[in-house]
Design a protein around this motif. Structure first.
Motif, short mmCIF file in Angstrom:
data_model
loop_
_atom_site.label_atom_id
_atom_site.label_comp_id
_atom_site.label_asym_id
_atom_site.label_seq_id
_atom_site.Cartn_x
_atom_site.Cartn_y
_atom_site.Cartn_z
N ALA A 50 1.01 21.68 134.82
CA ALA A 50 2.22 22.50 135.02
C ALA A 50 2.24 22.99 136.45
O ALA A 50 1.22 23.42 137.00
CB ALA A 50 2.22 23.66 134.04
N GLY A 51 3.41 22.93 137.07
CA GLY A 51 3.57 23.36 138.46
C GLY A 51 3.57 22.22 139.46
O GLY A 51 3.92 22.41 140.62
N THR A 52 3.18 21.02 139.03
CA THR A 52 3.18 19.87 139.92
C THR A 52 4.61 19.52 140.30
O THR A 52 5.49 19.46 139.45
CB THR A 52 2.50 18.64 139.25
N GLU A 53 4.85 19.30 141.59
CA GLU A 53 6.20 19.00 142.07
C GLU A 53 6.36 17.51 142.33
O GLU A 53 5.41 16.82 142.69
CB GLU A 53 6.50 19.79 143.34
N GLY A 54 7.59 17.04 142.12
CA GLY A 54 7.92 15.65 142.36
C GLY A 54 9.41 15.51 142.55
O GLY A 54 10.11 16.50 142.79
N PHE A 55 9.90 14.28 142.43
CA PHE A 55 11.34 14.06 142.55
C PHE A 55 11.75 12.96 141.57
O PHE A 55 10.98 12.06 141.27
CB PHE A 55 11.76 13.72 143.98
N THR A 56 12.99 13.08 141.08
CA THR A 56 13.49 12.11 140.12
C THR A 56 13.73 10.77 140.79
O THR A 56 14.09 10.70 141.96
CB THR A 56 14.79 12.59 139.46
N ILE A 57 13.50 9.71 140.02
CA ILE A 57 13.71 8.36 140.52
C ILE A 57 14.62 7.56 139.59
O ILE A 57 14.73 6.35 139.69
CB ILE A 57 12.38 7.61 140.74
N GLY A 58 15.29 8.28 138.66
CA GLY A 58 16.22 7.60 137.75
C GLY A 58 15.50 6.85 136.65
O GLY A 58 14.44 7.25 136.20
N ASN A 59 16.08 5.73 136.22
CA ASN A 59 15.50 4.93 135.16
C ASN A 59 14.23 4.26 135.67
O ASN A 59 14.29 3.41 136.55
CB ASN A 59 16.49 3.89 134.66
N TYR A 60 13.11 4.64 135.10
CA TYR A 60 11.83 4.13 135.57
C TYR A 60 11.17 3.26 134.50
O TYR A 60 11.01 2.08 134.65
CB TYR A 60 10.92 5.30 135.95
N MET B 232 20.62 3.21 143.26
CA MET B 232 19.58 4.22 143.16
C MET B 232 20.23 5.58 142.92
O MET B 232 21.15 5.98 143.62
CB MET B 232 18.78 4.24 144.47
N LYS B 233 19.77 6.27 141.92
CA LYS B 233 20.29 7.61 141.63
C LYS B 233 19.76 8.59 142.66
O LYS B 233 18.73 8.37 143.29
CB LYS B 233 19.86 8.04 140.23
N GLU B 234 20.47 9.71 142.79
CA GLU B 234 20.07 10.72 143.75
C GLU B 234 18.72 11.32 143.35
O GLU B 234 18.44 11.51 142.17
CB GLU B 234 21.17 11.77 143.88
N ARG B 235 17.91 11.59 144.34
CA ARG B 235 16.60 12.18 144.09
C ARG B 235 16.75 13.69 144.03
O ARG B 235 17.35 14.30 144.90
CB ARG B 235 15.62 11.81 145.20
N ILE B 236 16.19 14.27 142.97
CA ILE B 236 16.26 15.70 142.76
C ILE B 236 14.83 16.23 142.72
O ILE B 236 14.00 15.73 141.96
CB ILE B 236 16.98 16.03 141.43
N LYS B 237 14.56 17.24 143.52
CA LYS B 237 13.23 17.83 143.54
C LYS B 237 13.03 18.65 142.27
O LYS B 237 13.87 19.48 141.91
CB LYS B 237 13.06 18.71 144.79
N VAL B 238 11.92 18.40 141.57
CA VAL B 238 11.64 19.06 140.30
C VAL B 238 10.21 19.56 140.27
O VAL B 238 9.36 19.13 141.05
CB VAL B 238 11.88 18.10 139.10
N LYS B 239 9.97 20.48 139.31
CA LYS B 239 8.62 21.00 139.09
C LYS B 239 8.32 20.87 137.60
O LYS B 239 9.15 21.20 136.75
CB LYS B 239 8.53 22.46 139.54
N LEU B 240 7.13 20.40 137.28
CA LEU B 240 6.70 20.20 135.91
C LEU B 240 6.42 21.55 135.24
O LEU B 240 5.72 22.40 135.81
CB LEU B 240 5.44 19.34 135.91
N LYS B 241 6.98 21.76 134.04
CA LYS B 241 6.79 23.02 133.31
C LYS B 241 5.66 22.93 132.29
O LYS B 241 5.28 23.95 131.71
CB LYS B 241 8.08 23.43 132.58
N VAL B 242 5.17 21.73 132.04
CA VAL B 242 4.14 21.53 131.02
C VAL B 242 2.98 20.71 131.59
O VAL B 242 3.10 20.11 132.65
CB VAL B 242 4.72 20.80 129.78
N ASP B 243 1.89 20.68 130.87
CA ASP B 243 0.72 19.88 131.25
C ASP B 243 0.88 18.48 130.65
O ASP B 243 1.02 18.33 129.45
CB ASP B 243 -0.54 20.55 130.70
#
Length: 143
Positions: free
Chosen positions: A22-32, A1-12
């Motif tokens: 845009a502005g929705t926050e989530g975290f990476t989950i690698g190859n999905y 499992m790749k490291e989870r990185i907190k991100v924010k969406l820049k687009v709709d």
């Protein structure tokens, strides 16, 4: 499992998944999905209470403070190592366009590393850094 990185969406991205504005926050989950498994420009992202989707890295802003601090430490370490750069060659095409940058340096463990950069923006920053260090840069024509 790749490291989870907190991100924010820049687009709709509501056309792909309802609620992904845009502005929705989530975290990476690698190859999905198919895109992130086949292309480094994408990563899988999980958006709590919305769902998971492959998203272009360019559509994301990394907001994970811990990750950003580590990335800055790695960047500074690389710049310190690049002070040992030698055999720096900027390759250009027949009309002077950028083709690549190659150089050799010694890493923090004393190992000689050969590096090649094909992205012009990244190479331009390094060339400027090398020039500030007064390191010799050779330009060669690549056909």
């Amino acid at each position: 499992m790749k490291e989870r990185i907190k991100v924010k969406l820049k687009v709709d991205l509501t056309q792909y998944l309802k609620g992904l504005v845009a502005g929705t926050e989530g975290f990476t989950i690698g190859n999905y999905g198919i895109w992130s498994r086949g292309n480094d420009n994408f990563t899988g992202v999980h958006f709590p209470d919305v769902g998971s989707l492959d998203v272009l890295w360019s559509s994301l802003e990394i907001i994970d403070e811990e990750y950003l601090e580590e990335a800055e430490k790695r960047r500074k370490q690389k710049l310190e190592e690049y002070k040992t750069a030698r055999d720096i060659v900027k390759y250009v095409g027949p009309r002077g366009g950028f083709k690549g940058l190659r150089f050799v340096y010694t890493d923090a463990n004393g190992i000689t590393v050969s590096n090649s950069i094909g992205f012009k923006d990244e190479a331009d920053k390094l060339i400027k850094y090398f020039e500030e260090l007064k390191l010799q840069i050779t330009e060669k024509l690549m056909k």
